[in-house]
Design an enzyme around this catalytic site. Structure first.
Site, short mmCIF file in Angstrom:
data_model
loop_
_atom_site.label_atom_id
_atom_site.label_comp_id
_atom_site.label_asym_id
_atom_site.label_seq_id
_atom_site.Cartn_x
_atom_site.Cartn_y
_atom_site.Cartn_z
CG ASP A 1 42.59 -31.72 12.50
OD1 ASP A 1 41.65 -31.76 11.68
OD2 ASP A 1 43.77 -31.95 12.20
CB ILE A 2 38.88 -27.89 10.72
CG1 ILE A 2 39.77 -28.27 9.55
CG2 ILE A 2 39.26 -26.54 11.29
CD1 ILE A 2 39.59 -27.37 8.34
N GLY B 1 50.94 -37.97 4.18
CA GLY B 1 49.67 -37.33 4.53
C GLY B 1 49.80 -35.88 4.96
CG HIS C 1 51.01 -29.82 11.43
ND1 HIS C 1 51.54 -29.62 10.18
CD2 HIS C 1 50.04 -30.75 11.29
CE1 HIS C 1 50.92 -30.39 9.30
NE2 HIS C 1 50.00 -31.10 9.95
CG HIS D 1 48.16 -34.52 13.51
ND1 HIS D 1 46.97 -34.10 12.95
CD2 HIS D 1 49.10 -34.36 12.55
CE1 HIS D 1 47.20 -33.72 11.69
NE2 HIS D 1 48.48 -33.88 11.44
#
Length: 119
Positions: free
Chosen positions: A35-36, A98, A105, A107
């Site tokens: 994750d960026i 969010g 995807h 997380h």
């Protein structure tokens, strides 16, 4: 059309190699990358290569690929050495939860205390 790459989707562009990402694992049906904007020491996204707007749409259309995403999340936890200490797999579904990129995807978060409720 569900499953087909979307020209305006950031994650479809990552799958196609058009946008750079720090890829940490790839399978026939999934890609995992850092994750960026990490929210934990380990924060990796696991996405299906096929485009589906969210986790519910993915599970309804392609339950086998949804299972692949979850299996890969576990493999990422092992690879990142957080399986033993505990990790969280989160699917944000909808903007109110969010979700900011409308390509399903997961997380994978770990490496710090993850109390419940989050926040």
């Amino acid at each position: 059309m569900a499953g087909e790459p979307q020209s305006d989707c950031l994650f479809c562009k990552i799958v196609a190699g058009e946008v750079p990402a720090t890829i940490v694992r790839e399978s026939e049906t999934t890609v995992a990358f850092r994750d960026i904007n990490p929210q934990a020491p380990t924060h990796v996204l696991v996405i299906p290569k096929a485009h589906h707007a969210d986790a519910a749409a993915l599970a309804a259309a392609e339950p086998g690929i949804a299972a692949d995403v979850l299996r890969e999340a576990g493999e990422i936890a092992a690879q990142e050495n957080v399986r033993g200490s505990g990790y969280r797999v989160v699917f944000n579904t909808g903007s109110g939860a969010g979700q900011t990129v409308f390509h399903a995807h997961a997380h994978v978060l770990g490496g710090r205390g993850l109390e419940w409720p989050p926040g």
